[in-house]
Design an enzyme around this catalytic site. Structure first.
Site, PDB file in Angstrom:
ATOM      1  CE  LYS A  13      91.387  39.871   2.245  1.00 42.67           C
ATOM      2  NZ  LYS A  13      91.363  40.203   3.634  1.00 42.67           N
ATOM      3  CD  GLU A 169      94.140  33.945   6.527  1.00 44.18           C
ATOM      4  OE1 GLU A 169      94.898  34.409   5.669  1.00 44.18           O
ATOM      5  OE2 GLU A 169      92.906  34.106   6.499  1.00 44.18           O
TER       6      GLU A 169
HETATM    7  C1  PEP Z   1      93.254  37.152   4.087  1.00 49.00           C
HETATM    8  O1  PEP Z   1      92.237  37.830   4.026  1.00 49.00           O
HETATM    9  O2  PEP Z   1      93.188  35.926   4.004  1.00 49.00           O
HETATM   10  C2  PEP Z   1      94.525  37.840   4.258  1.00 49.00           C
HETATM   11  C3  PEP Z   1      95.560  37.130   4.584  1.00 49.00           C
HETATM   12  O3  PEP Z   1      94.522  39.192   4.050  1.00 49.00           O
HETATM   13  P1  PEP Z   1      95.765  40.204   4.093  1.00 49.00           P
HETATM   14  O4  PEP Z   1      96.935  39.536   3.436  1.00 49.00           O
HETATM   15  O5  PEP Z   1      95.295  41.397   3.315  1.00 49.00           O
HETATM   16  O6  PEP Z   1      96.029  40.506   5.520  1.00 49.00           O
END
Ligand code: PEP
Length: 245
Positions: A13, A169
């Site tokens: 990110k 996700e």
């Molecule tokens: C992402 O932003 O793709 C993600 C999986 O974040 P996190 O692992 O911090 O939940």
């Protein structure tokens, strides 16, 4: 424990500077001695500012570099602040994350994501295509309907999918520390695999060194997209190690 070939994708990110790249030496070293290294595909997706220096840093190692987004235009355009897939390739990226919920939230539509996927694959980049339902949609029990729409529109008129992997996700899981129940996750991944034949499906959302022990038992998952925990090389290494323990 798994014995499968697995993806581990680090989504940094908006994290990292040039000095952060030093931590990759530890990951490179680990991958050289890790006995299951040949069963892993490791992709780091740093912010665009680090794609080129990171690509140089990981040269001759197992790690590949990806971008976190791209413009839908394949080549030059009057679009201030944007980066097209050819530029990412030129900088050393081999992959690009598209359709991430944080970008969907800031206005990316399925149609735009579809245009980006087409452009990215045309450039030779491999695509990590993110899909997932929000908490409201989950509560309304319309997860499959949402995923179905995201897949249908996002992959519209894309026949060759060999350079695409899907990352499921759930939006309510990203950065919250909450992960889906194992049976639900198995069922959702199965649903995606039935909808798109012969595609790898990864899970992403709050993956960490603790919950990986539970997640690794879900047989149909082909790997993990790791956000927050990937910024700490020790945690990322731990996730990879524990997946095979
Ligand atoms: C992402 O932003 O793709 C993600 C999986 O974040 P996190 O692992 O911090 O939940």
């Amino acid at each position: 424990m798994t014995n499968k070939y697995m993806y581990f994708i680090a989504n940094w990110k908006m994290f990292g500077g040039l000095s952060t790249l030093n931590s990759l030496s530890k990951v490179i070293k680990f991958l050289k001695i890790f006995k299951n290294s040949n069963k892993t595909k490791i992709i780091y997706c740093p912010p665009s500012t680090l794609i080129n220096p990171m690509s140089k840093k990981v040269m001759n190692s197992k790690i590949q570099v990806g971008a976190q987004n791209c413009h839908e235009s394949l080549t030059y355009g009057a679009s201030t602040g944007s980066i097209n897939p050819m530029m990412l390739k030129n900088a050393g990226a081999k992959y690009v994350i598209l359709g991430h919920s944080e970008n969907r939230e800031s206005g990316e539509t399925d149609k735009l994501i579809n245009a980006k996927i087409k452009s990215a694959t045309k450039s030779g980049l491999k695509v990590i295509f993110c899909i997932g339902e929000t908490l409201v949609q989950k509560r309304k029990k319309i997860t499959k309907k949402i995923l179905s729409k995201q897949i249908t529109l996002g992959l519209q008129k894309i026949n060759k999918k060999k350079n695409i992997v899907i990352a499921y996700e759930p939006v309510w899981s990203i950065g919250t520390g909450i992960i889906p129940k194992p049976d639900d996750l198995f069922d959702t991944i199965n649903f995606i695999k039935k909808k798109v034949r012969n595609i790898k499906v990864l899970y992403g959302g709050s993956v960490n060194p603790k919950n990986i022990n539970e997640l690794k038992l879900i047989k149909n998952i082909d790997g993990f997209l790791v956000g927050g925990a990937s910024q700490d090389h020790k945690k990322f290494i731990d996730i990879i190690k524990k997946t095979y323990n």
